[in-house]
Design a protein around this motif. Structure first.
Motif, PDB file in Angstrom:
ATOM      1  N   GLY A 215       0.839  -1.205   0.000  1.00 11.67           N
ATOM      2  CA  GLY A 215       0.000   0.000   0.000  1.00 11.67           C
ATOM      3  C   GLY A 215       0.868   1.247   0.000  1.00 11.67           C
ATOM      4  N   ASN A 216       0.180   2.370   0.047  1.00 12.01           N
ATOM      5  CA  ASN A 216       0.854   3.652  -0.107  1.00 12.01           C
ATOM      6  C   ASN A 216       1.759   3.992   1.087  1.00 12.01           C
ATOM      7  N   ALA A 217       1.197   4.001   2.284  1.00  7.30           N
ATOM      8  CA  ALA A 217       1.986   4.345   3.469  1.00  7.30           C
ATOM      9  C   ALA A 217       3.134   3.348   3.659  1.00  7.30           C
ATOM     10  N   GLY A 218       2.852   2.066   3.488  1.00  6.59           N
ATOM     11  CA  GLY A 218       3.883   1.033   3.661  1.00  6.59           C
ATOM     12  C   GLY A 218       5.057   1.271   2.717  1.00  6.59           C
ATOM     13  N   SER A 219       4.748   1.625   1.478  1.00  3.53           N
ATOM     14  CA  SER A 219       5.813   1.834   0.492  1.00  3.53           C
ATOM     15  C   SER A 219       6.613   3.089   0.811  1.00  3.53           C
ATOM     16  N   LYS A 220       5.903   4.134   1.273  1.00  2.00           N
ATOM     17  CA  LYS A 220       6.617   5.380   1.594  1.00  2.00           C
ATOM     18  C   LYS A 220       7.574   5.173   2.760  1.00  2.00           C
ATOM     19  N   ILE A 221       7.160   4.364   3.702  1.00  2.00           N
ATOM     20  CA  ILE A 221       8.019   4.128   4.871  1.00  2.00           C
ATOM     21  C   ILE A 221       9.269   3.328   4.473  1.00  2.00           C
TER      22      ILE A 221
ATOM     23  N   GLY B 154      -5.120   1.849   8.091  1.00  4.74           N
ATOM     24  CA  GLY B 154      -6.401   2.531   7.965  1.00  4.74           C
ATOM     25  C   GLY B 154      -6.999   2.505   6.561  1.00  4.74           C
ATOM     26  N   GLY B 155      -6.203   2.127   5.552  1.00  9.04           N
ATOM     27  CA  GLY B 155      -6.681   2.147   4.169  1.00  9.04           C
ATOM     28  C   GLY B 155      -7.206   0.791   3.735  1.00  9.04           C
ATOM     29  N   GLY B 156      -7.058   0.480   2.439  1.00  8.03           N
ATOM     30  CA  GLY B 156      -7.579  -0.781   1.925  1.00  8.03           C
ATOM     31  C   GLY B 156      -6.477  -1.739   1.490  1.00  8.03           C
ATOM     32  N   THR B 157      -5.444  -1.215   0.831  1.00  8.60           N
ATOM     33  CA  THR B 157      -4.429  -2.122   0.276  1.00  8.60           C
ATOM     34  C   THR B 157      -3.514  -2.663   1.378  1.00  8.60           C
ATOM     35  N   GLY B 158      -2.895  -1.764   2.129  1.00  6.60           N
ATOM     36  CA  GLY B 158      -1.991  -2.216   3.195  1.00  6.60           C
ATOM     37  C   GLY B 158      -2.721  -3.073   4.216  1.00  6.60           C
ATOM     38  N   SER B 159      -3.894  -2.625   4.618  1.00 10.55           N
ATOM     39  CA  SER B 159      -4.612  -3.342   5.682  1.00 10.55           C
ATOM     40  C   SER B 159      -5.193  -4.668   5.196  1.00 10.55           C
TER      41      SER B 159
ATOM     42  N   TYR C  62      -8.787  11.607  13.998  1.00 10.98           N
ATOM     43  CA  TYR C  62      -9.362  12.618  13.113  1.00 10.98           C
ATOM     44  C   TYR C  62      -9.733  12.055  11.738  1.00 10.98           C
ATOM     45  N   GLU C  63      -9.199  10.875  11.382  1.00  9.18           N
ATOM     46  CA  GLU C  63      -9.502  10.306  10.065  1.00  9.18           C
ATOM     47  C   GLU C  63     -10.928   9.758   9.991  1.00  9.18           C
ATOM     48  N   GLY C  64     -11.505   9.458  11.146  1.00 12.57           N
ATOM     49  CA  GLY C  64     -12.892   9.010  11.161  1.00 12.57           C
ATOM     50  C   GLY C  64     -13.062   7.515  11.362  1.00 12.57           C
TER      51      GLY C  64
ATOM     52  N   ASP D  40       1.738   5.187  15.864  1.00 15.13           N
ATOM     53  CA  ASP D  40       0.433   5.820  16.046  1.00 15.13           C
ATOM     54  C   ASP D  40       0.423   7.228  15.438  1.00 15.13           C
ATOM     55  N   ASN D  41      -0.300   7.383  14.342  1.00 13.86           N
ATOM     56  CA  ASN D  41      -0.361   8.700  13.685  1.00 13.86           C
ATOM     57  C   ASN D  41      -0.928   9.778  14.597  1.00 13.86           C
ATOM     58  N   ASP D  42      -1.814   9.377  15.484  1.00 15.46           N
ATOM     59  CA  ASP D  42      -2.429  10.341  16.388  1.00 15.46           C
ATOM     60  C   ASP D  42      -1.382  10.993  17.294  1.00 15.46           C
TER      61      ASP D  42
ATOM     62  N   GLY E 154       3.025  16.451   7.440  1.00 15.73           N
ATOM     63  CA  GLY E 154       3.035  15.668   8.681  1.00 15.73           C
ATOM     64  C   GLY E 154       3.488  14.242   8.403  1.00 15.73           C
ATOM     65  N   TYR E 155       2.931  13.632   7.372  1.00 16.16           N
ATOM     66  CA  TYR E 155       3.292  12.256   7.021  1.00 16.16           C
ATOM     67  C   TYR E 155       4.782  12.152   6.701  1.00 16.16           C
ATOM     68  N   GLU E 156       5.253  13.128   5.943  1.00 17.37           N
ATOM     69  CA  GLU E 156       6.653  13.116   5.528  1.00 17.37           C
ATOM     70  C   GLU E 156       7.564  13.095   6.764  1.00 17.37           C
TER      71      GLU E 156
ATOM     72  N   MET F 132       6.680  12.244   9.877  1.00 16.86           N
ATOM     73  CA  MET F 132       6.471  11.003  10.639  1.00 16.86           C
ATOM     74  C   MET F 132       7.252   9.848  10.006  1.00 16.86           C
ATOM     75  N   ASN F 133       7.211   9.777   8.683  1.00 17.90           N
ATOM     76  CA  ASN F 133       7.885   8.665   7.999  1.00 17.90           C
ATOM     77  C   ASN F 133       9.388   8.697   8.250  1.00 17.90           C
ATOM     78  N   ARG F 134       9.929   9.926   8.271  1.00 17.41           N
ATOM     79  CA  ARG F 134      11.374  10.056   8.540  1.00 17.41           C
ATOM     80  C   ARG F 134      11.683   9.637   9.971  1.00 17.41           C
TER      81      ARG F 134
HETATM   82  P1  GDP Z   1      -3.565   1.977   1.117  1.00 19.89           P
HETATM   83  O1  GDP Z   1      -2.643   2.346  -0.003  1.00 19.89           O
HETATM   84  O2  GDP Z   1      -4.934   1.596   0.641  1.00 19.89           O
HETATM   85  O3  GDP Z   1      -3.003   0.954   2.029  1.00 19.89           O
HETATM   86  O4  GDP Z   1      -3.822   3.288   1.970  1.00 19.89           O
HETATM   87  P2  GDP Z   1      -2.766   4.372   2.471  1.00 19.89           P
HETATM   88  O5  GDP Z   1      -1.486   3.718   2.766  1.00 19.89           O
HETATM   89  O6  GDP Z   1      -2.748   5.537   1.525  1.00 19.89           O
HETATM   90  O7  GDP Z   1      -3.437   4.892   3.801  1.00 19.89           O
HETATM   91  C1  GDP Z   1      -3.717   4.029   4.861  1.00 19.89           C
HETATM   92  C2  GDP Z   1      -3.553   4.747   6.167  1.00 19.89           C
HETATM   93  O8  GDP Z   1      -2.183   5.002   6.364  1.00 19.89           O
HETATM   94  C3  GDP Z   1      -4.227   6.111   6.266  1.00 19.89           C
HETATM   95  O9  GDP Z   1      -5.499   5.941   6.798  1.00 19.89           O
HETATM   96  C4  GDP Z   1      -3.326   6.875   7.178  1.00 19.89           C
HETATM   97  O10 GDP Z   1      -3.660   6.599   8.531  1.00 19.89           O
HETATM   98  C5  GDP Z   1      -1.974   6.273   6.950  1.00 19.89           C
HETATM   99  N1  GDP Z   1      -1.050   6.991   6.047  1.00 19.89           N
HETATM  100  C6  GDP Z   1      -1.147   7.215   4.711  1.00 19.89           C
HETATM  101  N2  GDP Z   1      -0.004   7.750   4.240  1.00 19.89           N
HETATM  102  C7  GDP Z   1       0.825   7.872   5.300  1.00 19.89           C
HETATM  103  C8  GDP Z   1       2.160   8.322   5.471  1.00 19.89           C
HETATM  104  O11 GDP Z   1       2.849   8.730   4.541  1.00 19.89           O
HETATM  105  N3  GDP Z   1       2.668   8.259   6.733  1.00 19.89           N
HETATM  106  C9  GDP Z   1       1.954   7.818   7.807  1.00 19.89           C
HETATM  107  N4  GDP Z   1       2.536   7.809   9.007  1.00 19.89           N
HETATM  108  N5  GDP Z   1       0.717   7.372   7.671  1.00 19.89           N
HETATM  109  C10 GDP Z   1       0.165   7.391   6.455  1.00 19.89           C
END
Ligand code: GDP
Length: 391
Positions: free
Chosen positions: A9-15, A110-115, A143-145, A170-172, A184-186, A188-190
């Motif tokens: 997923g997106n967050a996983g790949s960015k990390i 919190g998303g669909g692909t990673g989770s 805050y994401e809901g 924990d993003n919170d 913020g994500y950028e 946090m990821n670092r």
């Molecule tokens: P996916 O691609 O469907 O898995 O979804 P994303 O990875 O885009 O988002 C899933 C969750 O990851 C979101 O609900 C956020 O809580 C979190 N998220 C998305 N992007 C980032 C990021 O760059 N850093 C962090 N710490 N959390 C992120």
């Protein structure tokens, strides 16, 4: 340690990308193999450090994904991964497993692909290899809901049941005011990359360079071997220039011998700062089952006495005897860092909150679905129900 790193997923790949960046900048070589998996073609183009041929698109032939992602639907995320499991397996085949000590799978929950796809990937890895598989999971902010909370609470169950250890972020807890979500994500990821790489890259230096107290990969693996959830604390101090406590300047100026009682106290202070810092997931330190302390930096600056007193301090603080402490000699490092792994923490208020938010969301979704069905029925039915559908 030598790792195979997989971002889903997106967050996983960015990390994973930020981990590669940090190891590149600091001359570490932790990530021996890398792979990112996504259902959205556009997100796969984002990483800067992941080679093009180590990015795989899943679900491009699936009717609900078609290369555009899974729209935050965790069920579809799992479905596309199962559908394309042969392709995922082929990508794993390139991993020279004898070259790595462990595998880590990073994902945002919190998303669909990673989770959704993350647990499917882990299940496959566990079937294919004997090496431990660790999860690195991002919990969504409140805050994401409700929907992200529901995805995360369900996915957390799958992740924790399938991995050898789940390192949580924990993003919170890490959200700062005055930043856009992306900024913020950028950041946090670092921050997360620094902690993970500093922790797991310990023990990779070749034997000739190893200091007496050097931490070994097997020590890290033993601490992680709890099947539970972990949190990481971190603190650092700059070696040259201005330091916040003057510790290393003093080493420079008067070459105070290592092992000096005052400097031992400063090492202990750095470790204490790491434990009392913002942890990757806030938790009750006393609930940890095992812990590990690593001091990373030039070995002449790491006092043995300091490591030992830090270990004793944490033993009291965490109320566990299962604590390992050692150093990770980095002769050219510009910082001295302390990283503390708290393994199998069981008191994490944020997980309870996410579960509460998830149950509320699940109830609301069920209510809305029932109401929607009724409304549609009402709309298409004439007042006295005199008409019949064609077929
Ligand atoms: P996916 O691609 O469907 O898995 O979804 P994303 O990875 O885009 O988002 C899933 C969750 O990851 C979101 O609900 C956020 O809580 C979190 N998220 C998305 N992007 C980032 C990021 O760059 N850093 C962090 N710490 N959390 C992120």
């Amino acid at each position: 340690m030598k790792l195979a790193t997989i971002g889903v997923g997106n967050a996983g790949s960015k990390i994973i990308d930020r981990m590669l960046e940090f190891e590149d900048k600091t001359g570490r070589s932790l990530c021996r193999h890398v792979l990112v998996i996504n259902s959205a073609r556009t997100d796969l183009a984002k990483p800067d450090y992941v080679p093009e041929d180590r990015r795989i698109l899943i679900g491009d032939t699936h009717k609900k994904a078609k290369g555009h992602g899974v729209g935050g639907d965790v069920e579809v995320g799992a479905e596309v991964a199962k559908h394309d499991i042969d392709e995922i397996r082929r990508a794993f085949d390139d991993v020279e497993i004898h070259e790595v000590d462990a595998i880590i799978v990073a994902a945002g929950l919190g998303g669909g692909t990673g989770s959704g796809a993350g647990p499917v990937v882990i299940e496959e890895l566990q079937k294919m290899y004997d090496e431990p598989v660790y999860g690195l999971g991002i919990l969504p902010g409140e805050y994401e809901g409700g929907r992200p909370a529901l995805n995360a609470a369900r996915s957390l169950q799958s992740f924790v049941q399938k991995v050898d250890n789940f390192i949580a972020f924990d993003n919170d807890a890490w959200r700062s005011r005055g930043q856009t979500i992306e900024e913020g994500y950028e950041q946090m990821n670092r921050e997360l990359a620094v902690r993970i790489v500093t922790l797991l890259a310990a023990g990779e230096i070749d034997e000739t360079d190893v200091a007496e107290n050097a931490m070994d990969s097997s020590d890290i693996m033993r601490t992680l071997d709890t099947d539970g959830v972990s949190s990481i604390g971190y603190a650092s101090t700059t070696i040259s220039g201005d330091t916040d406590d003057g510790l290393l300047n003093r080493f420079r100026e008067d070459e105070t011998p290592v092992g000096d009682a005052t400097d031992a106290a400063k090492i202990k202070g750095l470790v204490r700062r790491a434990v009392n810092s913002r942890l990757t997931i806030p938790c009750e330190v006393t609930s940890a089952d095992r812990a590990l302390i690593i001091l990373s930096g030039p070995s002449e600056l790491i006092s043995r006495k300091g490591i030992e007193s830090a270990r004793q301090w944490l033993e009291n603080e965490a109320d566990t005897v299962d604590i390992l402490a050692g150093d990770d000699p980095r002769p050219n490092a510009s910082e001295l860092s302390a990283v503390v792994l708290l393994s199998n923490v069981t008191e994490t208020p944020r997980v309870d909150e996410i579960q509460r938010q998830a149950v509320d969301a699940q109830d609301k979704i069920a209510e809305l679905e029932a109401a929607r069905e009724e409304e549609i029925n009402e709309l298409i039915t004439d007042e006295n129900d005199e008409l019949d559908p064609v077929v």
